[in-house]
Motif scaffolding. Structure first.
Motif, PDB file in Angstrom:
ATOM      1  N   UNK A   1       0.835  -1.212   0.000  1.00 42.28           N
ATOM      2  CA  UNK A   1       0.000   0.000   0.000  1.00 42.28           C
ATOM      3  C   UNK A   1       0.868   1.259   0.000  1.00 42.28           C
ATOM      4  N   UNK A   2       1.929   1.245   0.793  1.00 45.15           N
ATOM      5  CA  UNK A   2       2.836   2.403   0.835  1.00 45.15           C
ATOM      6  C   UNK A   2       3.518   2.582  -0.516  1.00 45.15           C
ATOM      7  N   UNK A   3       3.948   1.482  -1.112  1.00 40.70           N
ATOM      8  CA  UNK A   3       4.613   1.562  -2.416  1.00 40.70           C
ATOM      9  C   UNK A   3       3.674   2.125  -3.478  1.00 40.70           C
ATOM     10  N   UNK A   4       2.404   1.716  -3.431  1.00 38.51           N
ATOM     11  CA  UNK A   4       1.420   2.246  -4.379  1.00 38.51           C
ATOM     12  C   UNK A   4       1.261   3.758  -4.227  1.00 38.51           C
ATOM     13  N   UNK A   5       1.240   4.215  -2.981  1.00 39.33           N
ATOM     14  CA  UNK A   5       1.032   5.641  -2.726  1.00 39.33           C
ATOM     15  C   UNK A   5       2.249   6.489  -3.080  1.00 39.33           C
ATOM     16  N   UNK A   6       3.420   5.911  -3.062  1.00 36.15           N
ATOM     17  CA  UNK A   6       4.636   6.696  -3.260  1.00 36.15           C
ATOM     18  C   UNK A   6       5.336   6.428  -4.597  1.00 36.15           C
ATOM     19  N   UNK A   7       4.810   5.516  -5.403  1.00 39.79           N
ATOM     20  CA  UNK A   7       5.466   5.155  -6.671  1.00 39.79           C
ATOM     21  C   UNK A   7       5.595   6.356  -7.602  1.00 39.79           C
ATOM     22  N   UNK A   8       4.570   7.175  -7.672  1.00 36.65           N
ATOM     23  CA  UNK A   8       4.605   8.342  -8.553  1.00 36.65           C
ATOM     24  C   UNK A   8       5.759   9.264  -8.168  1.00 36.65           C
TER      25      UNK A   8
END
Length: 70
Positions: free
Chosen positions: A13-20
């Motif tokens: 979930x953290x990776x999804x939120x910070x990938x951009x």
């Protein structure tokens, strides 16, 4: 205490939120932050460690089962 699977889900979930921000910051994209860029790579490294430990535990469990079956 969280299981390895729960930790991985949280990290995903953290990776999804910070990938951009992970790629955007390096390319000077507006509103991409260094904090989220750094967070992405910290969490990614931690996730890889948890996955490796999880795989190692599965390997040990398989060896124990194999040894018990003999």
């Amino acid at each position: 205490m969280k299981t390895a699977e729960q930790k991985i889900e949280q990290m995903d979930r953290i990776l999804e939120k910070t990938a951009w921000d992970a790629t955007g910051y390096l390319n000077n994209v507006p509103r991409a932050t260094k904090f989220r860029h750094d967070a992405y790579y910290r969490v990614l490294a931690e996730r890889q460690k948890v996955r490796a430990a999880q795989a190692a535990n599965r390997g040990v469990a398989a060896l124990v089962e194999e040894g018990c079956a003999k």
